[in-house]
Design a protein around this motif. Structure first.
Motif, PDB file in Angstrom:
ATOM      1  N   UNK A   9       0.816  -1.207   0.000  1.00 15.44           N
ATOM      2  CA  UNK A   9       0.000   0.000   0.000  1.00 15.44           C
ATOM      3  C   UNK A   9       0.846   1.252   0.000  1.00 15.44           C
ATOM      4  N   UNK A  10       2.103   1.085   0.437  1.00 10.53           N
ATOM      5  CA  UNK A  10       3.033   2.217   0.417  1.00 10.53           C
ATOM      6  C   UNK A  10       4.175   1.973  -0.558  1.00 10.53           C
ATOM      7  N   UNK A  11       4.683   0.762  -0.573  1.00 13.29           N
ATOM      8  CA  UNK A  11       5.710   0.380  -1.545  1.00 13.29           C
ATOM      9  C   UNK A  11       5.477  -1.079  -1.898  1.00 13.29           C
ATOM     10  N   UNK A  12       4.682  -1.378  -2.925  1.00 19.58           N
ATOM     11  CA  UNK A  12       4.164  -0.445  -3.928  1.00 19.58           C
ATOM     12  C   UNK A  12       3.027   0.428  -3.409  1.00 19.58           C
ATOM     13  N   UNK A  13       3.024   1.654  -3.909  1.00 15.40           N
ATOM     14  CA  UNK A  13       1.957   2.589  -3.575  1.00 15.40           C
ATOM     15  C   UNK A  13       0.804   2.349  -4.544  1.00 15.40           C
ATOM     16  N   UNK A  14      -0.165   1.587  -4.107  1.00  8.91           N
ATOM     17  CA  UNK A  14      -1.230   1.155  -5.018  1.00  8.91           C
ATOM     18  C   UNK A  14      -2.170   2.287  -5.424  1.00  8.91           C
ATOM     19  N   UNK A  15      -2.171   3.364  -4.674  1.00  9.85           N
ATOM     20  CA  UNK A  15      -3.044   4.488  -5.023  1.00  9.85           C
ATOM     21  C   UNK A  15      -2.411   5.386  -6.080  1.00  9.85           C
ATOM     22  N   UNK A  16      -1.077   5.527  -6.010  1.00 18.06           N
ATOM     23  CA  UNK A  16      -0.395   6.484  -6.875  1.00 18.06           C
ATOM     24  C   UNK A  16       0.311   5.851  -8.067  1.00 18.06           C
ATOM     25  N   UNK A  17       0.544   4.533  -8.018  1.00 14.33           N
ATOM     26  CA  UNK A  17       1.390   3.913  -9.044  1.00 14.33           C
ATOM     27  C   UNK A  17       0.717   3.889 -10.411  1.00 14.33           C
ATOM     28  N   UNK A  18       1.563   4.006 -11.457  1.00 22.61           N
ATOM     29  CA  UNK A  18       1.061   3.890 -12.822  1.00 22.61           C
ATOM     30  C   UNK A  18       0.976   2.425 -13.225  1.00 22.61           C
ATOM     31  N   UNK A  19       1.919   1.613 -12.713  1.00 19.64           N
ATOM     32  CA  UNK A  19       1.902   0.172 -12.976  1.00 19.64           C
ATOM     33  C   UNK A  19       2.746  -0.527 -11.926  1.00 19.64           C
ATOM     34  N   UNK A  20       2.431  -1.785 -11.664  1.00 16.42           N
ATOM     35  CA  UNK A  20       3.192  -2.557 -10.683  1.00 16.42           C
ATOM     36  C   UNK A  20       4.614  -2.786 -11.179  1.00 16.42           C
TER      37      UNK A  20
END
Length: 323
Positions: A246-257
């Motif tokens: 939820x933070x790294x990866x930031x699922x709200x802000x990320x463009x892609x995993x």
């Protein structure tokens, strides 16, 4: 307009410099090789892994003096996400490139066996190989940069960018506009060369150019950086914090995993001696339980299988009708 350090021609030169400072910098390599026609980021990543394999972990060795002559294979014990090939591709033959009149050492290079390597890719690799061979013996930043600016590789990049910037909406190239674009590109390169003359060590020059100052060049202390700002840099000790899902990866802000995964790779490869990975299991203030980052699972550092979080569907807002 685009700032000086955001200009593609400057970023290309700094990525080359960053690769010399830290040959493990996969992102710098990808940014350089993406200029090769027909080579995208995914294939660039494969090539980078190939060079590490050819050099038995030493990137520059793999580029210039490969010890291993076979292409790497997918390790069945490794997570598929981190593997190189998803299947056994038929190994290509260097004979495909006989008409290019490559020098002997290059013609025998194991990268030419790569089945996805095209003629355009080989031509780009030849220019890259030639430049790296001349750069890796130099020490002064100004000497390295001058050699890079005068190289066939960089001149090809300048030509490509000039054409792009001189292209009209109709698709035609305005020669005068292209000429002006090339002059601006060359002017920026000269300015970067002037800046490099103030530095005796390449690492300090790259640090200063990447961070826009001398924060890392003098004294001791802790450098608090974003992952993006750390690209091309190395430190004896690195602490990567907040490795919770939820933070790294930031699922709200990320463009892609995949992009987040690349950033994780950048973060963990900044350490020369020690790497510390940190996460919190519970937030005492917000009373929230956290799960370890997906990337810790993929790296085999956390036991158990990672479970993708459920995506909650947003309920449509009710619109009140006027009475």
């Amino acid at each position: 307009g685009t700032s000086f350090f955001d200009a593609k021609e400057i970023k290309f030169l700094l990525d080359l410099m960053a690769l010399l400072v830290n040959p493990k910098d996969m992102m710098a390599f990808i940014h350089v090789f993406e200029y090769a026609r027909g080579v995208g980021s995914a294939l660039s990543k494969e090539f980078f892994q190939c060079f590490l394999h050819f050099g038995q972990g030493n990137f520059m060795q793999g580029v210039l003096y490969p010890k291993v002559q076979d292409l790497p294979k997918l390790n069945p014990n490794k997570n598929v996400q981190l593997g190189l090939f998803d299947d056994d591709n038929e190994i290509g033959s260097a004979a495909r490139f006989k008409l290019l009149n490559l020098e002997s050492s290059l013609y025998k290079h194991p990268l030419l066996k790569h089945p996805k390597l095209t003629h355009d890719g080989v031509i780009f690799f030849r220019e890259f190989y030639t430049l790296m061979r001349s750069l890796h013996t130099l020490e002064k930043p100004s000497d390295i940069l001058r050699e890079a600016i005068n190289s066939s590789l960089y001149k090809g990049i300048v030509e490509l960018l000039s054409i792009q910037r001189g292209r009209l909406k109709s698709g035609e190239v305005d020669e005068e506009k292209k000429k002006q674009a090339k002059e601006r590109i060359n002017r920026k390169a000269r300015l970067l060369l002037d800046l490099s003359r103030q530095y005796k060590e390449l690492r300090r020059f790259v640090n200063a150019m990447v961070l826009g100052g001398n924060e890392l060049s003098e004294g001791e202390g802790v450098n608090l950086l974003t992952v993006h700002a750390s690209k091309g840099l190395e430190f004896p000790e690195v602490y990567v914090i907040d490795l919770v899902d939820g933070r790294f990866p930031n699922r709200k802000m990320m463009s892609s995993i995949e992009e987040e995964r690349r950033l994780f790779y950048v973060a963990v490869t900044r350490a020369k001696d020690r790497l510390y990975l940190s996460l919190a299991k519970f937030d005492r203030v917000k009373k929230i339980d956290y799960k370890p980052s997906q990337f810790l699972h993929e790296a085999g550092l956390v036991k158990g299988e990672f479970v993708e979080p459920e995506v909650k569907e947003k309920k449509p807002k009710r619109v009140k009708e006027d009475s």
